[in-house]
Design a protein around this motif. Structure first.
Motif, PDB file in Angstrom:
ATOM      1  N   ALA A 179      13.320 -50.230 -27.545  1.00 44.95           N
ATOM      2  CA  ALA A 179      12.925 -50.686 -28.874  1.00 44.95           C
ATOM      3  C   ALA A 179      14.153 -50.792 -29.770  1.00 44.95           C
ATOM      4  CB  ALA A 179      11.910 -49.725 -29.463  1.00 44.95           C
ATOM      5  N   GLU A 180      15.347 -50.535 -29.180  1.00 45.07           N
ATOM      6  CA  GLU A 180      16.512 -50.402 -30.041  1.00 45.07           C
ATOM      7  C   GLU A 180      17.395 -51.650 -30.043  1.00 45.07           C
ATOM      8  OE1 GLU A 180      20.133 -47.291 -30.826  1.00 45.07           O
ATOM      9  OE2 GLU A 180      18.548 -46.753 -29.419  1.00 45.07           O
ATOM     10  N   VAL A 181      17.795 -52.063 -31.244  1.00 49.83           N
ATOM     11  CA  VAL A 181      18.670 -53.220 -31.387  1.00 49.83           C
ATOM     12  C   VAL A 181      20.114 -52.794 -31.086  1.00 49.83           C
ATOM     13  CG1 VAL A 181      19.563 -54.936 -32.994  1.00 49.83           C
ATOM     14  CG2 VAL A 181      17.169 -54.233 -33.136  1.00 49.83           C
ATOM     15  N   ALA A 182      20.779 -53.536 -30.214  1.00 45.38           N
ATOM     16  CA  ALA A 182      22.171 -53.219 -29.863  1.00 45.38           C
ATOM     17  C   ALA A 182      23.118 -53.812 -30.898  1.00 45.38           C
ATOM     18  CB  ALA A 182      22.479 -53.770 -28.480  1.00 45.38           C
ATOM     19  N   PRO A 183      24.354 -53.262 -31.008  1.00 42.43           N
ATOM     20  CA  PRO A 183      25.302 -53.819 -31.972  1.00 42.43           C
ATOM     21  C   PRO A 183      25.617 -55.287 -31.696  1.00 42.43           C
ATOM     22  CG  PRO A 183      26.167 -51.805 -30.993  1.00 42.43           C
ATOM     23  CD  PRO A 183      24.916 -52.128 -30.272  1.00 42.43           C
ATOM     24  N   PHE A 184      26.094 -55.940 -32.726  1.00 46.37           N
ATOM     25  CA  PHE A 184      26.317 -57.382 -32.659  1.00 46.37           C
ATOM     26  C   PHE A 184      27.223 -57.786 -31.500  1.00 46.37           C
ATOM     27  CE2 PHE A 184      28.548 -61.278 -33.841  1.00 46.37           C
ATOM     28  CZ  PHE A 184      27.464 -62.112 -34.053  1.00 46.37           C
ATOM     29  N   ASN A 185      28.233 -56.944 -31.188  1.00 47.50           N
ATOM     30  CA  ASN A 185      29.161 -57.397 -30.141  1.00 47.50           C
ATOM     31  C   ASN A 185      28.525 -57.382 -28.755  1.00 47.50           C
ATOM     32  OD1 ASN A 185      29.302 -54.616 -30.037  1.00 47.50           O
ATOM     33  ND2 ASN A 185      31.452 -54.605 -29.376  1.00 47.50           N
ATOM     34  N   HIS A 186      27.378 -56.715 -28.588  1.00 47.93           N
ATOM     35  CA  HIS A 186      26.654 -56.841 -27.321  1.00 47.93           C
ATOM     36  C   HIS A 186      26.077 -58.246 -27.190  1.00 47.93           C
ATOM     37  CE1 HIS A 186      26.073 -52.328 -26.349  1.00 47.93           C
ATOM     38  NE2 HIS A 186      27.181 -52.539 -27.033  1.00 47.93           N
ATOM     39  N   LEU A 187      25.609 -58.771 -28.309  1.00 45.44           N
ATOM     40  CA  LEU A 187      25.077 -60.135 -28.311  1.00 45.44           C
ATOM     41  C   LEU A 187      26.211 -61.130 -28.027  1.00 45.44           C
ATOM     42  CD1 LEU A 187      22.733 -62.090 -28.799  1.00 45.44           C
ATOM     43  CD2 LEU A 187      23.249 -61.991 -31.236  1.00 45.44           C
ATOM     44  N   GLN A 188      27.389 -60.805 -28.558  1.00 39.06           N
ATOM     45  CA  GLN A 188      28.539 -61.692 -28.338  1.00 39.06           C
ATOM     46  C   GLN A 188      28.840 -61.892 -26.857  1.00 39.06           C
ATOM     47  OE1 GLN A 188      31.453 -59.985 -30.987  1.00 39.06           O
ATOM     48  NE2 GLN A 188      31.737 -61.936 -32.000  1.00 39.06           N
ATOM     49  N   GLN A 189      28.526 -60.892 -26.032  1.00 43.00           N
ATOM     50  CA  GLN A 189      28.755 -61.023 -24.593  1.00 43.00           C
ATOM     51  C   GLN A 189      27.930 -62.173 -24.015  1.00 43.00           C
ATOM     52  OE1 GLN A 189      31.059 -58.960 -23.331  1.00 43.00           O
ATOM     53  NE2 GLN A 189      31.165 -58.002 -25.356  1.00 43.00           N
ATOM     54  N   ARG A 190      26.886 -62.521 -24.713  1.00 43.85           N
ATOM     55  CA  ARG A 190      25.996 -63.550 -24.182  1.00 43.85           C
ATOM     56  C   ARG A 190      26.314 -64.956 -24.703  1.00 43.85           C
ATOM     57  NH1 ARG A 190      20.855 -62.201 -22.247  1.00 43.85           N
ATOM     58  NH2 ARG A 190      20.794 -64.430 -21.919  1.00 43.85           N
ATOM     59  N   LEU A 191      27.231 -65.049 -25.669  1.00 39.58           N
ATOM     60  CA  LEU A 191      27.486 -66.349 -26.313  1.00 39.58           C
ATOM     61  C   LEU A 191      28.526 -67.166 -25.557  1.00 39.58           C
ATOM     62  CD1 LEU A 191      27.597 -65.200 -30.033  1.00 39.58           C
ATOM     63  CD2 LEU A 191      25.686 -66.226 -28.790  1.00 39.58           C
ATOM     64  N   ASN A 192      28.432 -68.469 -25.706  1.00 39.52           N
ATOM     65  CA  ASN A 192      29.417 -69.406 -25.158  1.00 39.52           C
ATOM     66  C   ASN A 192      29.699 -69.198 -23.680  1.00 39.52           C
ATOM     67  OD1 ASN A 192      29.693 -70.441 -27.772  1.00 39.52           O
ATOM     68  ND2 ASN A 192      31.145 -68.795 -28.253  1.00 39.52           N
ATOM     69  N   ARG A 193      28.694 -68.838 -22.928  1.00 41.32           N
ATOM     70  CA  ARG A 193      28.877 -68.658 -21.488  1.00 41.32           C
ATOM     71  C   ARG A 193      28.409 -69.915 -20.775  1.00 41.32           C
ATOM     72  NH1 ARG A 193      31.754 -63.954 -20.059  1.00 41.32           N
ATOM     73  NH2 ARG A 193      31.345 -62.445 -21.700  1.00 41.32           N
ATOM     74  N   LYS A 194      29.241 -70.366 -19.836  1.00 48.17           N
ATOM     75  CA  LYS A 194      28.806 -71.520 -19.045  1.00 48.17           C
ATOM     76  C   LYS A 194      27.860 -71.046 -17.958  1.00 48.17           C
ATOM     77  CE  LYS A 194      32.160 -75.126 -19.777  1.00 48.17           C
ATOM     78  NZ  LYS A 194      33.582 -75.039 -19.782  1.00 48.17           N
ATOM     79  N   VAL A 195      28.199 -69.880 -17.384  1.00 50.16           N
ATOM     80  CA  VAL A 195      27.365 -69.321 -16.320  1.00 50.16           C
ATOM     81  C   VAL A 195      26.787 -68.007 -16.825  1.00 50.16           C
ATOM     82  CG1 VAL A 195      27.328 -68.564 -13.923  1.00 50.16           C
ATOM     83  CG2 VAL A 195      28.998 -70.288 -14.660  1.00 50.16           C
ATOM     84  N   VAL A 196      25.483 -67.855 -16.707  1.00 51.15           N
ATOM     85  CA  VAL A 196      24.846 -66.608 -17.105  1.00 51.15           C
ATOM     86  C   VAL A 196      24.554 -65.814 -15.830  1.00 51.15           C
ATOM     87  CG1 VAL A 196      22.993 -65.595 -18.451  1.00 51.15           C
ATOM     88  CG2 VAL A 196      23.776 -67.908 -18.958  1.00 51.15           C
ATOM     89  N   THR A 197      25.224 -64.676 -15.683  1.00 50.96           N
ATOM     90  CA  THR A 197      25.036 -63.903 -14.457  1.00 50.96           C
ATOM     91  C   THR A 197      23.811 -63.004 -14.591  1.00 50.96           C
ATOM     92  OG1 THR A 197      26.368 -62.067 -15.245  1.00 50.96           O
ATOM     93  CG2 THR A 197      27.533 -63.834 -14.094  1.00 50.96           C
ATOM     94  N   LYS A 198      23.331 -62.552 -13.427  1.00 55.47           N
ATOM     95  CA  LYS A 198      22.190 -61.629 -13.393  1.00 55.47           C
ATOM     96  C   LYS A 198      22.517 -60.358 -14.160  1.00 55.47           C
ATOM     97  CE  LYS A 198      18.883 -62.208  -9.720  1.00 55.47           C
ATOM     98  NZ  LYS A 198      18.973 -62.609  -8.316  1.00 55.47           N
ATOM     99  N   ALA A 199      23.766 -59.905 -13.951  1.00 52.97           N
ATOM    100  CA  ALA A 199      24.185 -58.656 -14.585  1.00 52.97           C
ATOM    101  C   ALA A 199      24.096 -58.785 -16.105  1.00 52.97           C
ATOM    102  CB  ALA A 199      25.609 -58.321 -14.164  1.00 52.97           C
ATOM    103  N   MET A 200      24.508 -59.929 -16.615  1.00 46.85           N
ATOM    104  CA  MET A 200      24.462 -60.131 -18.061  1.00 46.85           C
ATOM    105  C   MET A 200      23.032 -60.079 -18.581  1.00 46.85           C
ATOM    106  SD  MET A 200      26.881 -63.048 -19.508  1.00 46.85           S
ATOM    107  CE  MET A 200      27.793 -63.615 -18.122  1.00 46.85           C
TER     108      MET A 200
END
Lengths: 344, 523
Positions: free
Chosen positions: B279-300
Motif C-alpha cells: 500500500a506504500e508509495v515509493a520515492p520518486f526516483n523509483h519511478l524514474q527507473q521505469r522512465l525512458n526505457r526502450k526495453v522493459v525487463t521482467k525484473a523492472m
C-alpha cells in the motif's frame, strides 16, 4: 648560437634547420624563425602574437609586419628592426633568405632559405583563397616545405567567403531589430571581414570595438581601404539595432556586450565549421571564414611546391603526415610548441 | 531536403524559444506539402527508421574516405552524423537532391540490401548541411532543442488556433498531416478524430501562496493529496486503442505494459503514475527507473510495480464529462471505479476539512512518502485545458533548504549569454567540497548581476564556458526533496533545486556537510 653537434648527415636539411627550445633554429644563418622565447636574431613570418613575440635583439620581417609589431609593442623593447620586402634576397651568415607572400594577413611571408645547395621554404601560416587585404600566397619550388596544419583534417573544407558573408547579410534582413555582433581577431580577420562586406556592397558604417581600431588604421595606411568605421561607445551602444558590430572573439561573453540591443552573436573562424564547437561557444551565427588553408588547400599546396620532403608544424600534424606519406612524400611532424590554435 | 536542412541548422544555433518558434513557423509557411508534414513528423519524433544503423553509415564513409583520417576526424568532431556530413567527398553528382518526402517514402519501402546504394547516391548529391540533416533524420535523434510541444505550438501559431486543439487531434493523425495543414490554412474541415483514444489536454493547477487562502471560502473547495509521481492520462477503447499520455501529450505507454494490460475499459482518466509496493508509495526516483526505457525487463516490472492513482474522469463510454463540475465528476469517477475495479489503480482519497487552518495542519503533518502537498479544487470547476486561474491550486509543503558553497559557474544562453547564471554548488565531506546540485533560477536580475560579478572576480580556472571559483560564497538552496543517486559523486540528487538566498555574510566553512543532506533522503 650553439655549435652543430648532432649526428645528422652533413648538409642534410635537418642538419641546418631544427627545433630548439626557443623555436625553429637556423644555425648557419644565426637566426630563429618565429621564436617563442627572446633570441638575438629573429625572423618573423607575420604579426600574430604567437609568432611575433616581443623582446628579441633584432627582428627581420616584411615592412608591414614590422609596422604591426611596432604598433603592438611600441618602444617597450630595444629591438632593432630590419625591413625586407617580398622578393629581395638577403644574406644571413651562410644562408640566403627571401620572403614571399603567404596570403595569411597583411605582411605575412613565407621564408625561403637556401644553404648548401638546398632550399627550405618555411611557409608560416597561409591560405590560398583571395583576400582583398593582402597579396596571394606564392608557391615556391623547394626541397623541403614546412607547412602549418591548423585545419589538417578532411572535415575542414571552408565554404566560399561570399557565401558566408551572404549569410551574415541575410540574418541582418531577418533580424533588423537586433545588433549583429561578429567576433573577429584584431589582426587580419577583422579587416578581411570588413573588406568582404564592402565587396558584397555593404556601404553602411561598421561599428567597432575599440580594441580593433588601431590595426584598422594601420591597414588603411598600408593602402587597404575599409570604408566608414565608427567606434562603439557607451553613448551609442544601445542604438545599434540592425547594425554590424565587430569585436574581439571574447567580447560577447564580456560585460562590454550587455548594452547592445539583443545581439545576434556571430563569429568568423574556420572552427565554426564544427557545429558543436560553435554551439559550445554560445555562437548563434557561425561564419566559416578562415585565414588558414583548409584540408584541400593544404593538400594542393604540397603538390604545387613539389618538395619531396614536408615538415609539419602546429595543428593536426598526424593526419597530414599520414596522408602525405601515403602519397609518397617524406612527411614528418615538427614538434613546435607555443603556437595557439586560432579561436582558442 | 534543402529547406528542412536549413531549418534544422537554424534550430541548432537558435537559443531562444521565440526564435525557434519563428523558424519553425516560417518553415510551415514556405515548405510545400507533403514535405512540411514529414518535417513536422521529424520534429515531433513521429518518424522511426530502423534500417539505417550507425554501423552502416560508418561502413559507407570508410569505403569512400581513408579510415584512419575518418577515425581522427570523428575523434575531433565527436558526432558521427556531423563527421560523415563534413568529410564526405564533394564531387559532381548526376543525381538531384531528393525532397524530404522522397527520403521518407523511400526509406520506408527500401530493403536492407538496397539501402546502402540509395544512401550513397543521396549523400553524393547533397551539400554538407543537407548530408548532416539526412543523417540526423535517419539515425533518429535530431537534438535540435525542439520538443514535440514546441513544434505543435509553432503549428498552432501558424494556423492561428489554440495549441490544445492540435493536441486533441494529434494522436488521431499521421504524417504527412495533409488534412491538418489544410484545416490550418482554412482550406478544409477540421480533421475528425472522434472515436480514437486521443489525448485531451490536461487541466493544471496554479501555485497557492500561504496568504492567498484568505480570499477563498473553504466550502467552495475540495482537497486531496498532491502525489509526487508523473501526471498521466489513460485513454482506452474496448478492444481498440489504449494509450498512456504524459502531461505534454507524449505517448509513454510502451514503458508501462503493466498498466496498459489492465486498461480494459472505455474511458479517459486523469491520474498520477506512481511506484506502489503493497500500500506504500515509493520515492520518486523509483519511478524514474521505469522512465525512458526502450526495453522493459521482467525484473523492472517486479521491482518497480507501476500504479495509477486516479484524480478525475474525462470520458465515460461515449459521454464527455469535461463540462461537469469537479464534485460531480468526482462522483462519476467513484461510481465508475466501483463498477470497473481495474487492478493497479485506485481513487485518490479526498481530505475532508472545514477551515484553512485545519487543512494547513494536516498538510504539515503529512510527511509520508510521495506526498508533495495538497491540491485544492473548486467544486464547480469544469475540466479546462491548460492552467486556468482560480480553479485548481497546488499548495505545496514548505521546501527543504541547505547552505552550500558555489563551486562552478557556467555562462547562460540567449539573453543570459554574457552572464554566469548556471551554478554548481557543493557540500563538505572530509574537508573537501563535493558537488551536490546545480541551479539556474531563484534569484532576481539584480542578484544575477551581483553573482556574475562575484564569479568574474573570483575565478580560479576556466573550462570553456565554465569557470571554477574560489570556494567562498555560500548559497542557500531550496529543494523539494533529496534522493539517492549513483550518477552523482555525492551519491545524492536534489529535486527542483533553486537558489533561495545568497549568504554574502556566511563563511564557507559553515556551510552544510553532505551527511546533513543524506539525512534528508527519503528511502
Amino acid at each position: 648560437m650553439t655549435a652543430m653537434t648532432q649526428s645528422t648527415a652533413p648538409r642534410s636539411p635537418a642538419s641546418w634547420l631544427k627545433i630548439a627550445p626557443e623555436g625553429l633554429c637556423c644555425a648557419p644563418g644565426g637566426f630563429h624563425i618565429d621564436p617563442v622565447q627572446p633570441v638575438e636574431r629573429a625572423v618573423i613570418t607575420h604579426g600574430h602574437s604567437d609568432h611575433a613575440r616581443p623582446g628579441h635583439g633584432s627582428v627581420l620581417a616584411t615592412p608591414e609586419t614590422i609596422a604591426i609589431m611596432q604598433a603592438r609593442y611600441g618602444d617597450e623593447f630595444p629591438t632593432r628592426y630590419h625591413a625586407l620586402p617580398y622578393g629581395e634576397p638577403i644574406r644571413l651568415g651562410e644562408v640566403s633568405l627571401t620572403f614571399a607572400p603567404a596570403g595569411h594577413v597583411l605582411g605575412s611571408a613565407q621564408a625561403a632559405l637556401e644553404h648548401a645547395g638546398t632550399r627550405i621554404v618555411v611557409s608560416g601560416d597561409y591560405k590560398r583563397r583571395p583576400d582583398p587585404t593582402c597579396p596571394p600566397f606564392q608557391p615556391m619550388p623547394c626541397d623541403v616545405f614546412v607547412t602549418e596544419a591548423t585545419f589538417a583534417l578532411p572535415v575542414f573544407r571552408h565554404p566560399s567567403d561570399a557565401h558566408e558573408i551572404g549569410r551574415l547579410l541575410h540574418s541582418l534582413e531577418i533580424f533588423p531589430e537586433r545588433a549583429h555582433l561578429v567576433g573577429t581577431y584584431a589582426l587580419g580577420k577583422c579587416q578581411r571581414v570588413i573588406s568582404l562586406l564592402r565587396q558584397a556592397g555593404y556601404n553602411r558604417p561598421i561599428y567597432m570595438h575599440g580594441a580593433l581600431l588601431g590595426l584598422c588604421a594601420l591597414y588603411e595606411r598600408h593602402g587597404v581601404p575599409l570604408g566608414p568605421l565608427i567606434h562603439v561607445t557607451n553613448q551609442n551602444k544601445a542604438e545599434l539595432k540592425g547594425q554590424i558590430v565587430l569585436a574581439p572573439p571574447s567580447a560577447h561573453a564580456d560585460r562590454w556586450s550587455r548594452a547592445l540591443p539583443d545581439p545576434v552573436v556571430a563569429m568568423a573562424s574556420g572552427w565554426m565549421r564544427i557545429k558543436q564547437r560553435a554551439k559550445a561557444g554560445g555562437i548563434e551565427l557561425p561564419l566559416v571564414i578562415s585565414d588558414h588553408a583548409d584540408w584541400d588547400e593544404l593538400d594542393r599546396t604540397v603538390d604545387e611546391v613539389g618538395a619531396p620532403e614536408v615538415w609539419i608544424t602546429h595543428g593536426r600534424e598526424e593526419a597530414l603526415v599520414h596522408h602525405l606519406g601515403k602519397k609518397g612524400y617524406r612527411a614528418r611532424a615538427l614538434a613546435l610548441v607555443g603556437f595557439e590554435e586560432e579561436g582558442q | 531536403m534543402q529547406r528542412f536542412a536549413e531549418l534544422l541548422e537554424g534550430l541548432v544555433f537558435q537559443p531562444a524559444r521565440n526564435g525557434k518558434l519563428r523558424l519553425i513557423e516560417t518553415y510551415f509557411r514556405e515548405a510545400p506539402d507533403p514535405d512540411r508534414g514529414y518535417g513536422l513528423a521529424a520534429l515531433t519524433s513521429s518518424l522511426v527508421f530502423t534500417q539505417a544503423k550507425p554501423a552502416l553509415i560508418r561502413g559507407l564513409v570508410e569505403a569512400r574516405v581513408d579510415p584512419v583520417l575518418f577515425g581522427w576526424s570523428w575523434d575531433f568532431v565527436g558526432d558521427l552524423a556531423e563527421t560523415v556530413a563534413l568529410i564526405w567527398p564533394e564531387e559532381a553528382s548526376p543525381h538531384p537532391v531528393p525532397h524530404l518526402t522522397e527520403v521518407v517514402e523511400t526509406l520506408s519501402t527500401t530493403g536492407k540490401v538496397e539501402l546502402p546504394g540509395v544512401l550513397m547516391r543521396w549523400l553524393d548529391a547533397m551539400d554538407a548541411t543537407q548530408r548532416w540533416a539526412l543523417l540526423k533524420l535517419i539515425t533518429g535523434e535530431l537534438r535540435v532543442g525542439v520538443s514535440a510541444r514546441l513544434a505543435k505550438t509553432a503549428l498552432a501559431n501558424f494556423g492561428g488556433v489554440d495549441v490544445n486543439e492540435i493536441e486533441e487531434l494529434w494522436h488521431g493523425l499521421a504524417p504527412p498531416y495533409l488534412e491538418l495543414f489544410a484545416w490550418l490554412e482554412k482550406r478544409g474541415e477540421k480533421p475528425a478524430v472522434d472515436g480514437e483514444a486521443s489525448f485531451r489536454p490536461l487541466m493544471l493547477a496554479t501555485a497557492l501562496e500561504e496568504d492567498e487562502t484568505q480570499g477563498l471560502d473553504p466550502a467552495d473547495y475540495m482537497a486531496e493529496w498532491k502525489w509526487d509521481g508523473i501526471r498521466v492520462q489513460l485513454a482506452a477503447r474496448p478492444g481498440g486503442q489504449r494509450r498512456i499520455f504524459s502531461r505534454t501529450g507524449d505517448d509513454v505507454g510502451r514503458a508501462f505494459p503493466d498498466i496498459l494490460e489492465r486498461m480494459e475499459f472505455d474511458a479517459v482518466l486523469d491520474g498520477e503514475l506512481l511506484v506502489v509496493r503493497g500500500a506504500e508509495v515509493a520515492p520518486f526516483n523509483h519511478l524514474q527507473q521505469r522512465l525512458n526505457r526502450k526495453v522493459v525487463t521482467k525484473a523492472m516490472l517486479t521491482d518497480y510495480p507501476a500504479h495509477v492513482r486516479l484524480y478525475d474522469i474525462l470520458r465515460d463510454g461515449e459521454e464527455d464529462l469535461r463540462g461537469l463540475g469537479f464534485e460531480e465528476r468526482r462522483r462519476r469517477l467513484e461510481a465508475w471505479y466501483a463498477r470497473v475495479r481495474p487492478e493497479r489503480m485506485d481513487v485518490s482519497a479526498l481530505v475532508p476539512f472545514s477551515s484553512w487552518e485545519e487543512l494547513k495542519a494536516l498538510r504539515e503533518g503529512a510527511r509520508e512518502n510521495g506526498i508533495e502537498g495538497l491540491m485544492l479544487k473548486r467544486r464547480d470547476s469544469p475540466y479546462l485545458a491548460g492552467r486556468p486561474k482560480g480553479h485548481w491550486f497546488k499548495w505545496k509543503r514548505g521546501a527543504l533548504t541547505a547552505d552550500t558553497v558555489l563551486m562552478y559557474a557556467q555562462r547562460g544562453s540567449g539573453k543570459r549569454s554574457s552572464y554566469y547564471s548556471d551554478y554548481t554548488f557543493g557540500a563538505w565531506r572530509d574537508g573537501a567540497l563535493v558537488p551536490v546540485g546545480k541551479a539556474y533560477f531563484g534569484f532576481t536580475d539584480e542578484e544575477l548581476r551581483q553573482l556574475d560579478n562575484w564569479v568574474r572576480n573570483h575565478t580560479t580556472n576556466r573550462f570553456g564556458p565554465v569557470r571554477e571559483v574560489e570556494p567562498k560564497l555560500v548559497l542557500e538552496v531550496a529543494f523539494d526533496s533529496v534522493h539517492r543517486s549513483t550518477r552523482h559523486r555525492s551519491g545524492i540528487a536534489m529535486r527542483f533545486p533553486r537558489v533561495h538566498r545568497i549568504r554574502w555574510d556566511k563563511p564557507a566553512e559553515e556551510a552544510d556537510r553532505v551527511e546533513t543532506l543524506e539525512k534528508m533522503v527519503v528511502e
